[in-house]
Design an enzyme around this catalytic site. Structure first.
Site, mmCIF file in Angstrom:
data_model
loop_
_atom_site.group_PDB
_atom_site.id
_atom_site.type_symbol
_atom_site.label_atom_id
_atom_site.label_comp_id
_atom_site.label_asym_id
_atom_site.label_seq_id
_atom_site.Cartn_x
_atom_site.Cartn_y
_atom_site.Cartn_z
ATOM 1 N N GLU A 222 64.387 44.461 45.572
ATOM 2 C CA GLU A 222 65.186 43.553 44.739
ATOM 3 C C GLU A 222 64.403 42.278 44.405
ATOM 4 O O GLU A 222 64.740 41.185 44.839
ATOM 5 C CB GLU A 222 66.482 43.188 45.467
ATOM 6 C CG GLU A 222 67.394 44.375 45.704
ATOM 7 C CD GLU A 222 68.558 44.051 46.612
ATOM 8 O OE1 GLU A 222 69.566 44.771 46.543
ATOM 9 O OE2 GLU A 222 68.478 43.084 47.410
ATOM 10 N N GLY B 201 63.319 39.081 42.324
ATOM 11 C CA GLY B 201 63.935 38.186 41.341
ATOM 12 C C GLY B 201 62.928 37.154 40.886
ATOM 13 O O GLY B 201 62.406 37.207 39.772
ATOM 14 N N ARG B 202 62.594 36.221 41.795
ATOM 15 C CA ARG B 202 61.608 35.190 41.499
ATOM 16 C C ARG B 202 60.280 35.823 41.041
ATOM 17 O O ARG B 202 59.625 35.321 40.131
ATOM 18 C CB ARG B 202 61.372 34.360 42.767
ATOM 19 C CG ARG B 202 60.416 33.211 42.610
ATOM 20 C CD ARG B 202 59.899 32.731 43.959
ATOM 21 N NE ARG B 202 60.937 32.634 44.948
ATOM 22 C CZ ARG B 202 61.601 31.510 45.238
ATOM 23 N NH1 ARG B 202 61.321 30.404 44.584
ATOM 24 N NH2 ARG B 202 62.527 31.517 46.187
ATOM 25 N N ARG C 294 65.548 22.004 43.509
ATOM 26 C CA ARG C 294 64.751 22.580 44.583
ATOM 27 C C ARG C 294 63.854 21.585 45.313
ATOM 28 O O ARG C 294 63.743 21.642 46.545
ATOM 29 C CB ARG C 294 63.917 23.753 44.042
ATOM 30 C CG ARG C 294 64.759 24.939 43.572
ATOM 31 C CD ARG C 294 63.886 26.116 43.169
ATOM 32 N NE ARG C 294 63.244 26.718 44.309
ATOM 33 C CZ ARG C 294 61.928 26.674 44.531
ATOM 34 N NH1 ARG C 294 61.124 26.042 43.681
ATOM 35 N NH2 ARG C 294 61.420 27.241 45.600
ATOM 36 N N TYR D 198 64.836 21.556 49.294
ATOM 37 C CA TYR D 198 63.962 22.019 50.384
ATOM 38 C C TYR D 198 62.479 21.798 50.079
ATOM 39 O O TYR D 198 61.631 22.636 50.336
ATOM 40 C CB TYR D 198 64.220 23.477 50.771
ATOM 41 C CG TYR D 198 64.548 24.438 49.654
ATOM 42 C CD1 TYR D 198 63.577 24.911 48.789
ATOM 43 C CD2 TYR D 198 65.852 24.897 49.497
ATOM 44 C CE1 TYR D 198 63.880 25.798 47.796
ATOM 45 C CE2 TYR D 198 66.171 25.801 48.494
ATOM 46 C CZ TYR D 198 65.177 26.256 47.648
ATOM 47 O OH TYR D 198 65.484 27.152 46.649
ATOM 48 N N CYS E 6 70.503 8.828 40.186
ATOM 49 C CA CYS E 6 70.618 7.700 41.118
ATOM 50 C C CYS E 6 70.445 8.192 42.551
ATOM 51 O O CYS E 6 71.374 8.126 43.370
ATOM 52 C CB CYS E 6 71.967 7.011 40.940
ATOM 53 S SG CYS E 6 72.145 6.231 39.336
ATOM 54 N N GLU E 7 69.289 8.728 42.841
ATOM 55 C CA GLU E 7 68.938 9.245 44.156
ATOM 56 C C GLU E 7 67.458 8.998 44.404
ATOM 57 O O GLU E 7 66.623 9.365 43.576
ATOM 58 C CB GLU E 7 69.194 10.762 44.235
ATOM 59 C CG GLU E 7 70.629 11.184 44.106
ATOM 60 C CD GLU E 7 71.421 10.964 45.392
ATOM 61 O OE1 GLU E 7 70.804 10.726 46.442
ATOM 62 O OE2 GLU E 7 72.668 11.038 45.313
ATOM 63 N N TYR F 230 65.521 29.988 39.869
ATOM 64 C CA TYR F 230 66.284 29.030 40.672
ATOM 65 C C TYR F 230 66.219 27.606 40.127
ATOM 66 O O TYR F 230 66.234 26.647 40.884
ATOM 67 C CB TYR F 230 65.818 29.063 42.138
ATOM 68 C CG TYR F 230 65.973 30.420 42.743
ATOM 69 C CD1 TYR F 230 67.231 30.927 43.062
ATOM 70 C CD2 TYR F 230 64.871 31.241 42.941
ATOM 71 C CE1 TYR F 230 67.377 32.198 43.592
ATOM 72 C CE2 TYR F 230 65.009 32.518 43.476
ATOM 73 C CZ TYR F 230 66.257 32.983 43.794
ATOM 74 O OH TYR F 230 66.413 34.242 44.311
#
EC number: 4.1.1.20
Length: 432
Positions: free
Chosen positions: A281, A283-284, A321, A325, A352-353, A381
């Site tokens: 499977e 995906g990426r 992302r 992480y 604002c982070e 993603y």
């Protein structure tokens, strides 16, 4: 100096001018090439093999059509992804439905539309699915998801096969025997086999072999003690791709599948048993390198002797992302990509982070407001994890093909942001 940076044969600065930024851009040719690589080096090479695109990486109706045309299946993990496949008229027999806590509504949709496989994560779901199939006078093919107790070398947030994983049934022999026997006795369910998934962005193949050996040992015990013959073994995906110059190269699909198939053949030939079909499977691995994101640089701030920031018109809402992480990316300045990169710039998002940083310490030429940044390998993603944080409209998605460039997801407007909102009558000011 020189021409603008091109992607899949298209001038990225012109794409930014035509469609605006932030902008997700996908190459249809690159997606199809990866699918054909799987066909040639796995599906056509080995009997009893199947590949399903892991749609959580990125899914639209257009992607469903491309995956269908390339002869792959589709791995979905939610009612929304399943609904997208249904809307695109994707062949339901080629759909695999995952999820660790599927709702009754989602399972009913899956049974109603005769999806090919439902990966059952736990006994609660098993009982609910059996009741649904009974109430609908229907049937479901299932695989049990197992947690093989293998930890992949990746960020802990994208490990999924360890002993304390939230996914799947733990390898408890007594409990598994009981659940398998229970399923074998149910006329509404057919247990085809087992599934495991070890995590995402994995560059090792030995951990797949270790997991295969563990699960095959279970399969052998079930065959001997219960007479149960496993027809399918789904080894998941998680195959890594190269994001930055420092990271390992993207492996060919055969780096994983050749070793898996050798081990499966060895184990089953030893017992003179028919081996199960093997399912992967990816995906990426299929779509990650087929995508880029375009941004326009706005404010530029230099803190002398410490750091230089260039802020772009996107950030966490279109790519969470790095903040989630610590994912790393590479990038180039599209309109200056051939100029000397003698500066170091940190690319900041507009939210604002303090954690809204897309790329730390990117080598760049002298930057100006209005320059276009190309963030590489954002096909997976990014759009699928996008949010409306800070009331930010989601970016458009453009597909590049030999026929031209096409919008496959429209850019959201401010009106779209409030479309689902409702004002209670008592809060509405009445004209005097």
């Amino acid at each position: 100096m020189g021409t603008n940076y091109c992607f899949a044969g298209y001038d990225t600065v012109e794409l930014a001018k035509t469609y605006g930024t932030p902008l997700y851009v996908l190459s249809e040719k690159m997606i199809r090439e990866k699918c054909r690589n799987i066909q040639e080096n796995f599906l056509m090479k080995y009997d009893k093999s199947f590949a399903a695109y892991a749609s959580k990486a990125f899914l639209t109706q257009a992607i469903c059509k491309i995956i269908e045309e390339e002869g792959l299946g589709l791995d979905v993990v939610s009612g929304g992804e399943l609904y997208t496949a249904i809307a695109a008229k994707f062949p339901m027999e080629r759909v695999i439905f995952h999820g660790s806590n599927k709702s009754r509504e989602e399972l009913e949709m899956a049974v109603k539309h005769d999806v090919g496989r439902i990966i059952v994560d736990n006994e609660y779901e098993l009982e609910m699915l059996a009741a649904i199939a009974e109430s609908m006078d229907s049937h479901a093919n299932i695989l049990f998801r197992l947690s093989p107790g293998i930890e992949g070398d990746t960020h802990k947030y994208i490990q999924t096969g360890q002993k304390d994983s939230k996914f799947g049934l733990p390898l408890n022999k007594k409990e598994l025997h009981r659940i398998v026997k229970k399923t074998m006795a149910n006329r509404r369910l057919t247990l085809l086999g087992f599934h495991f998934h070890l995590g995402s962005q994995l560059f090792e193949n030995n951990i797949y072999l270790a997991a295969v050996q563990i699960v095959i040992n279970l399969i052998k015990v079930l065959k001997i003690e219960l007479g149960y013959s496993t027809e399918e073994l789904n080894v998941g995906g998680g195959f890594g791709i190269k994001y930055t110059a420092e990271e390992e190269q993207t492996h060919e699909i055969g780096f994983y599948t050749d070793e898996i198939m050798k081990e499966v053949s060895r184990q089953f030939e030893k017992e003179s048993w028919s081996q199960p079909s093997i399912i992967i499977e990816p995906g990426r691995w299929i779509i990650g390198e087929a995508g880029i994101t375009l941004y326009t640089i706005g404010s530029i701030k230099e803190i002398e002797g410490i750091r230089k920031y260039a802020s772009v018109d996107g950030g966490m809402p279109d790519n969470p992302r790095p903040a989630l992480y610590q994912a790393r990316y590479d990038g180039v300045i599209a309109n200056k990509w051939q100029e000397k990169t003698d500066q170091v710039t940190t690319i900041a998002g507009k939210c604002c982070e303090s954690g809204d940083i897309l790329i730390w310490d990117l080598p760049t030429p002298e930057l100006e407001s209005g320059d276009v940044l190309v963030m590489k390998n954002t096909g997976a993603y990014n759009y699928s994890m996008a949010s409306h944080y800070n009331k930010t409209p989601k970016a458009a998605v453009v597909l590049l093909s030999d026929e031209g460039s096409y919008v496959i997801v429209e850019r959201e407007t401010y009106q779209d942001l409030i479309r689902m909102e409702r004002l209670p009558d008592y809060l509405i000011k009445k004209d005097v």
